[in-house]
Write an enzyme that holds these catalytic residues in place. Sequence first.
Site, PDB file in Angstrom:
ATOM      1  N   HIS A 186      32.345 102.007 -48.914  1.00 55.89           N
ATOM      2  CA  HIS A 186      32.336 100.852 -49.812  1.00 55.89           C
ATOM      3  C   HIS A 186      32.218 101.292 -51.261  1.00 55.89           C
ATOM      4  CE1 HIS A 186      31.169  97.251 -51.947  1.00 55.89           C
ATOM      5  NE2 HIS A 186      31.507  96.527 -50.896  1.00 55.89           N
TER       6      HIS A 186
ATOM      7  N   HIS B 290      27.350  93.583 -41.608  1.00 57.52           N
ATOM      8  CA  HIS B 290      28.111  93.865 -42.829  1.00 57.52           C
ATOM      9  C   HIS B 290      28.015  95.336 -43.244  1.00 57.52           C
ATOM     10  CE1 HIS B 290      28.348  93.587 -47.433  1.00 57.52           C
ATOM     11  NE2 HIS B 290      29.565  93.353 -46.994  1.00 57.52           N
TER      12      HIS B 290
END
Length: 273
Positions: A41, A5
Amino acid sequence: WIMGHMVNAIAQIDEFVNLGANSIETDVSFDKNANPEYTYHGIPCDCGRTCTKSEKFNVFLQGLQKATTPGDSKYQVKLVLVVFDLKSSSLYDNQASDAGKKLAKSLLQNYWKNGNNGGRAYIVLSIPNLTHYKLITGFKETPKTEGHPELMEKVGYDFSGNDDIDQVAKAYKKAGVTGHVWQSDGITNCLPRGLDRVKQAVANRDSSNGFINKVYYWTVGKRSTTRGALDAGVDGIMTNYPDVIADVLSESAYKSKFRIATYEDNPWETFKN
């Protein structure tokens, strides 16, 4: 598929694959003109992770290409699938098609090297908003117009907003998608989430008239959650700790039922429970 991830820096590719990931997820941010800009992110992100690692998108693609091209000094044979988590919520709905075209162009040049011995990984375009289904149609046009329609055999799709499964089916219909469908379900590792919708997605995958080929659950870090997801019949688990998932897969309850996918495993093929 053990899916590492938030792999947003080139150095993290090796880090996650060496821990047992055969797949990575990378965030893609867009500028206001719908150009893919950074692998980034941002804050907030998962508990226990740094949220701010990034590269320019095209630079990341070049690193990824090396990691997935046989014969390259950086080649990682195990890395077979990449999920691009497209942070397209920053765009207007009417920019979705442009974003898809620009994303495809970027991949064509920097990852697929215009069809000339580029990276071999399968790619999943993960889109947060059902209203952005034109991102898919825009993306699909580009390899065709550039003379490389065969590259679309390597591309699949995911709508990541935990929407109602019937609504997801409608969005794919609008996008003209039949097949190559991964369905995600999940939430940040900071919060608990049940498996009800995962089970619905698996039931769709396993039914004779379902549209889903593969189901993955995110973001999993605990052994107990991993076991729950495997018991529900998922095809992939996204994690910050690939070694934890690999450990659970080696337990006697799971090692006869599951194995880690290789390049020979077609990620668009439905494998029913």
